[in-house]
Design a protein around this motif. Structure first.
Motif, PDB file in Angstrom:
ATOM      1  N   VAL A   1     -43.799 -86.991 -73.100  1.00 14.23           N
ATOM      2  CA  VAL A   1     -42.733 -87.964 -72.801  1.00 14.23           C
ATOM      3  C   VAL A   1     -41.756 -87.288 -71.846  1.00 14.23           C
ATOM      4  CG1 VAL A   1     -40.912 -89.419 -73.732  1.00 14.23           C
ATOM      5  CG2 VAL A   1     -43.014 -89.039 -75.058  1.00 14.23           C
ATOM      6  N   THR A   2     -41.584 -87.879 -70.651  1.00 15.81           N
ATOM      7  CA  THR A   2     -40.741 -87.290 -69.612  1.00 15.81           C
ATOM      8  C   THR A   2     -39.608 -88.263 -69.270  1.00 15.81           C
ATOM      9  OG1 THR A   2     -42.694 -86.191 -68.712  1.00 15.81           O
ATOM     10  CG2 THR A   2     -40.730 -86.235 -67.321  1.00 15.81           C
ATOM     11  N   ASP A   3     -38.400 -87.734 -69.132  1.00 16.35           N
ATOM     12  CA  ASP A   3     -37.262 -88.572 -68.699  1.00 16.35           C
ATOM     13  C   ASP A   3     -36.546 -87.861 -67.558  1.00 16.35           C
ATOM     14  OD1 ASP A   3     -34.823 -87.007 -69.608  1.00 16.35           O
ATOM     15  OD2 ASP A   3     -35.917 -87.146 -71.532  1.00 16.35           O
ATOM     16  N   ASP A   4     -35.756 -88.643 -66.795  1.00 11.36           N
ATOM     17  CA  ASP A   4     -34.979 -88.072 -65.686  1.00 11.36           C
ATOM     18  C   ASP A   4     -33.489 -88.079 -66.030  1.00 11.36           C
ATOM     19  OD1 ASP A   4     -34.524 -90.745 -65.633  1.00 11.36           O
ATOM     20  OD2 ASP A   4     -34.975 -91.020 -63.500  1.00 11.36           O
ATOM     21  N   GLY A   5     -33.202 -87.783 -67.304  1.00  3.79           N
ATOM     22  CA  GLY A   5     -31.830 -87.788 -67.768  1.00  3.79           C
ATOM     23  C   GLY A   5     -31.064 -86.526 -67.395  1.00  3.79           C
ATOM     24  N   ALA A   6     -30.010 -86.244 -68.172  1.00  6.00           N
ATOM     25  CA  ALA A   6     -29.115 -85.129 -67.848  1.00  6.00           C
ATOM     26  C   ALA A   6     -29.782 -83.771 -68.003  1.00  6.00           C
ATOM     27  CB  ALA A   6     -27.880 -85.195 -68.751  1.00  6.00           C
ATOM     28  N   GLY A   7     -30.792 -83.641 -68.882  1.00  4.29           N
ATOM     29  CA  GLY A   7     -31.469 -82.367 -69.094  1.00  4.29           C
ATOM     30  C   GLY A   7     -30.641 -81.414 -69.955  1.00  4.29           C
ATOM     31  N   MET A   8     -31.168 -80.238 -70.202  1.00  7.36           N
ATOM     32  CA  MET A   8     -30.511 -79.231 -71.040  1.00  7.36           C
ATOM     33  C   MET A   8     -30.602 -77.863 -70.361  1.00  7.36           C
ATOM     34  SD  MET A   8     -31.879 -80.247 -74.868  1.00  7.36           S
ATOM     35  CE  MET A   8     -33.587 -80.317 -74.345  1.00  7.36           C
ATOM     36  N   SER A   9     -29.675 -77.010 -70.711  1.00  4.99           N
ATOM     37  CA  SER A   9     -29.702 -75.635 -70.194  1.00  4.99           C
ATOM     38  C   SER A   9     -30.787 -74.837 -70.913  1.00  4.99           C
ATOM     39  CB  SER A   9     -28.352 -74.963 -70.391  1.00  4.99           C
ATOM     40  OG  SER A   9     -28.077 -74.818 -71.790  1.00  4.99           O
ATOM     41  N   ARG A  10     -31.095 -73.630 -70.396  1.00 10.09           N
ATOM     42  CA  ARG A  10     -32.124 -72.786 -71.014  1.00 10.09           C
ATOM     43  C   ARG A  10     -31.721 -72.377 -72.426  1.00 10.09           C
ATOM     44  NH1 ARG A  10     -34.270 -68.537 -66.359  1.00 10.09           N
ATOM     45  NH2 ARG A  10     -35.122 -70.130 -64.923  1.00 10.09           N
ATOM     46  N   GLU A  11     -30.424 -72.110 -72.617  1.00 10.60           N
ATOM     47  CA  GLU A  11     -29.955 -71.698 -73.935  1.00 10.60           C
ATOM     48  C   GLU A  11     -30.105 -72.830 -74.933  1.00 10.60           C
ATOM     49  OE1 GLU A  11     -28.533 -69.372 -76.966  1.00 10.60           O
ATOM     50  OE2 GLU A  11     -29.240 -68.817 -74.957  1.00 10.60           O
ATOM     51  N   GLU A  12     -29.793 -74.069 -74.484  1.00 13.54           N
ATOM     52  CA  GLU A  12     -29.936 -75.221 -75.381  1.00 13.54           C
ATOM     53  C   GLU A  12     -31.410 -75.453 -75.749  1.00 13.54           C
ATOM     54  OE1 GLU A  12     -26.232 -78.128 -74.168  1.00 13.54           O
ATOM     55  OE2 GLU A  12     -27.977 -78.081 -72.854  1.00 13.54           O
ATOM     56  N   VAL A  13     -32.298 -75.269 -74.751  1.00 13.31           N
ATOM     57  CA  VAL A  13     -33.729 -75.447 -75.020  1.00 13.31           C
ATOM     58  C   VAL A  13     -34.213 -74.386 -76.007  1.00 13.31           C
ATOM     59  CG1 VAL A  13     -36.042 -75.382 -74.008  1.00 13.31           C
ATOM     60  CG2 VAL A  13     -34.168 -76.547 -72.815  1.00 13.31           C
ATOM     61  N   ARG A  14     -33.741 -73.119 -75.805  1.00 13.56           N
ATOM     62  CA  ARG A  14     -34.145 -72.040 -76.701  1.00 13.56           C
ATOM     63  C   ARG A  14     -33.685 -72.326 -78.121  1.00 13.56           C
ATOM     64  NH1 ARG A  14     -32.197 -67.941 -79.203  1.00 13.56           N
ATOM     65  NH2 ARG A  14     -30.094 -68.326 -78.426  1.00 13.56           N
TER      66      ARG A  14
END
Length: 579
Positions: A511-524
């Motif tokens: 599932v892919t979206d073109d929203g705001a996204g997250m930083s690397r730290e948030e993803v980790r």
């Protein structure tokens, strides 16, 4: 043989293998040692035999030198020379005088030091010379005697053997014949007479030999014409004459086991041959063989004892391991002891302990998963609030909207009814992917009514993958999380895309979206939260999906999240590919 070996106990196998591995080299080395010792014994004994033969030859040469000196003394004797120089002055009337003169002179020369001398004869050149039959005769008499036919024409010193018969007895005589030269002239080549010394062969040849036992060995003297001068045993002489014993080598080991030693006798222009029996070699070889057998038996006993002790030690440790396996079989997974050491048994025990601990952990995990699953099902049942009442209510609203020509209300009500019907049906835990995709279509349609068509959903899934079985409500929480968080505060249209791939027996729903996204730290942090199983923050929907996948399919399945700020987020759901 293989079946018998496989049916043997391990301790017996150890004893058999150790015995085989040890005793085969021992037997081989023992055999080689005995063979080597046989060669060594043969060499040692043959060296002793050669020494005996050499000693005999030395003694015989010494005796021959004595006889040579005796011959020279007799031939140079002044009395004998004078008589023979004047032999034509004597006739038959002088026989008694000549006989007494020669007998007296011979006794004066030889005394009693030559017991083996049988007779001494002088043969004068003058055929009329007086003869007594004892010590003097003429040359024509000598020419008629048996032994004269063997005298070399070169008149070289060489003993002649002939049988001498007297008084009905047969004696073996060795004769030494030599011409007497006229010593009154320095360069004289004239032969005055012949000197012949007869000796008894047995006394002459046996006296030079010291025997330990009379029958210990046999020997023979052979001249340059291969004529046997003397043999200690007639059988041995017959074997030499027949060629059964060649005597060509210095030391020869015969097929009969006997040892033949030969050595040159220069003074006789011949050789001596000694035949030694094999009992000494056999005796020493047997003694060595008995010692080897004794040590082999000792090694055999020691090997059996050591292999048996080793098997007891090994079997004691194996029994401990077998008892541990029996306790595990009964369900007792507690590890109460460890087998010490670094060998294979200790390694197997360590691996078995690891396996038992892992088995216990898996049992505990399955138990926890089972409890969690039952709790989830109970919670789902508790959340079903009279579904028929809700269906009837939504149908009434849909009918009123149709009568009032409110199509949007009718469409939303219809989508909500389909979602409700899909979500509360718990009879099936796995559903075709096609139904899951239809459910998120209804969900987005309802959200677009709420947010004025701000979301655009694209589904790019091949038809053959849509029949794959997946968990119910797998995609809806992911879409919901994107709408609530990825597009929060954005006024532009948000795009979402759902794709599916098959990789090595796994189904990847992306599932892919073109929203705001997250930083690397948030993803980790989010990935760590999913791995730990803790529930907090704004990602409870994602955590629920990940936990359900883990509980259903195992720890190797679940969510994989990637994101870049300002670009968007990609959530991959990895499940087994089930048709």
């Amino acid at each position: 043989m293989r079946k018998i070996f496989l049916n043997m106990s391990l301790s017996n196998k150890i004893v058999a293998m150790v015995f085989t591995m040890v005793m085969i080299p021992v037997f081989l080395m023992s055999w080689l040692f005995v063979k080597e010792m046989q060669l060594s014994i043969r060499h040692e004994v043959s060296s002793n035999y050669v020494h005996v033969t050499g000693q005999y030859v030395a003694n015989l040469n010494y005796k021959l030198d004595i006889y040579k000196n005796l011959q020279e003394t007799l031939l140079a004797n002044q009395t004998f020379q004078t008589v023979m120089q004047n032999q034509y002055r004597y006739d038959a009337q002088d026989m008694i005088y000549i006989s007494n003169l020669f007998s007296s002179e011979i006794k004066n020369v030889i005394f009693s030091d030559y017991p083996e001398i049988y007779n001494i004869m002088f043969y004068a050149e003058n055929p009329e010379f007086p003869r007594d039959g004892r010590h003097v005769a003429s040359l024509d008499v000598m020419e008629n005697e048996y032994w004269f036919s063997s005298v070399p024409e070169t008149y070289m010193l060489e003993p002649i053997v002939f049988d001498y018969r007297t008084l009905g007895l047969k004696k073996k005589i060795v004769s030494f014949a030599n011409p007497m030269k006229d010593l009154s002239v320095d360069t004289s080549i004239r032969t005055l007479a012949w000197l012949k010394i007869d000796v008894e062969a047995e006394l002459f040849f046996e006296e030079s030999l010291v025997r330990k036992q009379s029958n210990e060995f046999q020997f023979a003297i052979r001249d340059s014409r291969n004529h046997i001068l003397y043999a200690s045993n007639e059988t041995f002489a017959a074997r030499l004459d027949s060629g059964a014993v060649s005597g060509q080598a210095m030391v020869e080991f015969l097929d009969s086991g006997e040892v033949l030693v030969r050595e040159r006798i220069e003074a006789l222009n011949g050789e001596v041959l000694f035949l030694f029996p094999d009992f000494e070699i056999e005796k020493k070889t047997k003694a060595v063989f008995n010692k080897v057998i004794f040590f082999v038996i000792l090694i055999l006993i020691f090997t059996l004892m050591m292999s048996y002790l080793m098997s007891l030690i090994l079997m004691k440790r194996l029994r401990r391991f077998i008892n541990k396996m029996a306790r595990v079989k009964e369900g007792k997974l507690e590890i109460a002891e460890y087998i010490e050491g670094r060998d294979e048994i200790a390694i197997i025990d360590s691996q078995f302990n690891t396996m038992v601990r892992r088995l216990d952990e898996v049992i505990q995990e399955n138990y926890i998963q089972s409890l969690s699953k039952k709790k989830a099902e109970l919670s789902a049942l508790q959340n079903q609030i009279n579904p028929h009442f809700l269906f009837n209510t939504l149908e009434s609203i849909n009918a009123m909207a149709t009568v009032m020509n409110a199509r949007e209300i009718s469409a939303v009500t219809e989508s909500l009814g389909d979602m409700l019907r899909y979500s509360i049906n718990i009879s099936d835990s796995l559903v075709p992917l096609r139904e899951e995709l239809n459910n998120i279509v209804h969900y987005v349609k309802i959200q677009n009514v709420r947010f004025d068509d701000r979301f655009l959903l694209s589904i790019q899934v091949e038809e053959q993958l849509q029949s794959a079985k997946v968990l119910k409500l797998l995609l809806q929480p992911i879409i919901e999380n994107a709408i609530l968080h990825a597009f929060r505060g954005s006024r532009s249209v948000g795009h979402m895309e759902v794709t599916a791939e098959q990789r090595d027996g796994q189904l990847w729903l992306i599932v892919t979206d073109d929203g705001a996204g997250m930083s690397r730290e948030e993803v980790r942090q989010l990935n760590d939260t999913l791995l730990s199983g803790e529930r907090h923050g704004h990602s409870i929907g994602l955590q629920n999906v990940h936990s359900r996948v883990n509980l259903t399919f195992g720890q190797s399945y679940g969510l994989r999240i990637e994101s870049d700020p300002g670009i968007g987020t990609k959530v991959a759901i990895v499940v087994p590919y089930v048709k």
